[in-house]
Write a protein that holds these residues in place. Structure first.
Motif, PDB file in Angstrom:
ATOM      1  N   ASP A  79      29.152  48.081  48.103  1.00  0.00           N
ATOM      2  CA  ASP A  79      27.618  48.044  47.537  1.00  0.00           C
ATOM      3  C   ASP A  79      26.421  48.437  48.490  1.00  0.00           C
ATOM      4  OD1 ASP A  79      29.268  46.576  45.559  1.00  0.00           O
ATOM      5  OD2 ASP A  79      29.226  44.568  46.989  1.00  0.00           O
ATOM      6  N   LYS A  96      24.652  41.760  42.100  1.00  0.00           N
ATOM      7  CA  LYS A  96      26.211  41.850  42.085  1.00  0.00           C
ATOM      8  C   LYS A  96      26.614  40.230  41.467  1.00  0.00           C
ATOM      9  CE  LYS A  96      30.565  43.536  43.649  1.00  0.00           C
ATOM     10  NZ  LYS A  96      31.259  43.919  44.458  1.00  0.00           N
ATOM     11  N   ARG A  97      26.733  40.515  39.663  1.00  0.00           N
ATOM     12  CA  ARG A  97      27.573  40.272  39.442  1.00  0.00           C
ATOM     13  C   ARG A  97      28.775  39.632  39.098  1.00  0.00           C
ATOM     14  NH1 ARG A  97      23.073  37.015  36.476  1.00  0.00           N
ATOM     15  NH2 ARG A  97      25.085  35.388  36.262  1.00  0.00           N
ATOM     16  N   ILE A  98      30.218  37.894  39.633  1.00  0.00           N
ATOM     17  CA  ILE A  98      31.438  38.646  39.863  1.00  0.00           C
ATOM     18  C   ILE A  98      31.687  37.275  38.783  1.00  0.00           C
ATOM     19  CG2 ILE A  98      31.454  40.043  41.628  1.00  0.00           C
ATOM     20  CD1 ILE A  98      32.243  37.345  43.633  1.00  0.00           C
ATOM     21  N   LEU A 142      30.313  40.650  48.078  1.00  0.00           N
ATOM     22  CA  LEU A 142      29.038  40.968  48.232  1.00  0.00           C
ATOM     23  C   LEU A 142      30.345  41.713  49.483  1.00  0.00           C
ATOM     24  CD1 LEU A 142      26.299  43.177  49.211  1.00  0.00           C
ATOM     25  CD2 LEU A 142      26.410  41.472  51.198  1.00  0.00           C
ATOM     26  N   SER A 151      25.606  39.073  45.850  1.00  0.00           N
ATOM     27  CA  SER A 151      26.064  38.415  44.879  1.00  0.00           C
ATOM     28  C   SER A 151      26.290  37.261  44.494  1.00  0.00           C
ATOM     29  CB  SER A 151      27.628  39.285  45.846  1.00  0.00           C
ATOM     30  OG  SER A 151      28.905  38.876  44.960  1.00  0.00           O
TER      31      SER A 151
END
Length: 310
Positions: free
Chosen positions: A115, A79-81, A111, A54
């Motif tokens: 996921d 994953k992009r946050i 993460l 992430s």
């Protein structure tokens, strides 16, 4: 699976005291994070590689993903946050190549166990978890084993500091457990590294326990036996990422089903080449390792690796 960071390096011969400044000989930056370093090293050694982690929805996240893609690492499960910045590590490198690190985990904490899915592991043969977060290790191991995949873990100091009573059930049935000598002594409650490692495997069911010893090489505990391989003598520039490179090379050798000592030799050679270059991502390419092995009289091993890679 694990962390993806921006590493910022400062090379100096002194650590400043409060309100003091010291001079740096050099500064540089690049991609880091143990799992990401592992992914790149695997790809450079000739196998397919996928990274799960992430990062923030920021320019550093963009840069790090592009860097992985340029190394032929599969990034589609990153994953992009937006609520956290991409993880950052300040690495203070001594003139002898030793390192001290200050870590900002940031978006890496995005993460979660949710996921870790069958889809993320589809098409792979081995899962490597480079995190000390037991909830991630537990889910990854369970799903990987249900899919018939082998699993390795490099939990670092954060995992070791939890203590064996806390983590032993989670680590049961892991195929390869990597740790350094400090972590082994911490978990095995002995200043003697071999004794500490034996104490660990007496309480945890792992197929192979690997303890890296820095410039002294590495040892392997498997089937009640201890095997040792010395490191190759080189002049270190930067040891950051050496353990990740070793783990990647050992895992590649395991996937290729090499003999235990050959796995240690290959991993030591690969890590030795890494420390002669700066940055965590300076792991060598396969041809560099094979040339190095050939130059030191390991032509048979180099040829066997090349043959098994096809």
């Amino acid at each position: 699976m694990g962390n993806l960071n921006l590493d910022i390096y400062v090379k100096t011969d002194a650590i400043p005291r409060p309100d003091e400044s010291v001079d740096a000989y050099e500064t540089y930056m690049g991609g880091g994070g143990s799992a990401a370093n592992f992914s790149v090293a695997v790809a450079r050694l000739g196998l397919g590689s996928r990274f799960l982690g992430s990062v923030g929805n920021d320019q550093f996240g963009d840069m790090l993903i592009k860097e992985l893609e340029s190394e032929n690492v599969d990034t589609k499960f990153i994953k992009r946050i937006s609520h956290e910045k991409t993880g950052t590590v300040i690495v203070i490198v001594g003139l002898d190549g030793s390192k001290r690190m200050i870590r900002y985990s940031g978006a890496n904490l995005g993460l979660t166990p949710n996921d870790i899915t069958n889809d993320a592991m589809n098409g792979v043969s081995h899962v490597h978890v480079a995190l000390g977060r037991t909830e991630i290790i537990e889910v990854a191991k369970r799903i990987a084993k249900s899919m018939g995949l082998t699993v390795s873990v490099d939990g670092g100091t954060p995992l070791a500091k939890k203590g064996l009573d806390v983590i032993k059930d989670i680590m049961n049935d892991v195929d390869i457990w990597f740790m350094n000598s400090f972590e082994a002594r911490e978990l095995g409650h002995s200043e003697n590294v071999v004794k500490a490692a034996e104490n660990i495997v007496s309480r945890v069911r792992v197929r192979e326990l690997i303890v890296t010893l820095g410039p002294r090489g590495a040892l392997l505990l498997r089937d009640g036996e201890v095997k040792y391989s010395d490191a190759f003598k080189v002049s270190p520039i930067d040891t950051t990422g050496a353990g990740d490179t070793f783990a990647a090379a050992y895992t590649v050798a395991s996937v290729l089903d090499l003999d235990p000592i050959d796995k240690l030799v290959f991993a030591n050679a690969t890590a030795s080449l890494k420390v002669t270059k700066r940055g965590a991502r300076s792991s060598p390419k396969l041809n560099e390792v094979l040339d190095f092995l050939n130059s030191l009289g390991y032509a048979k091993l180099a040829s066997e690796i090349l043959t098994r890679l096809g």
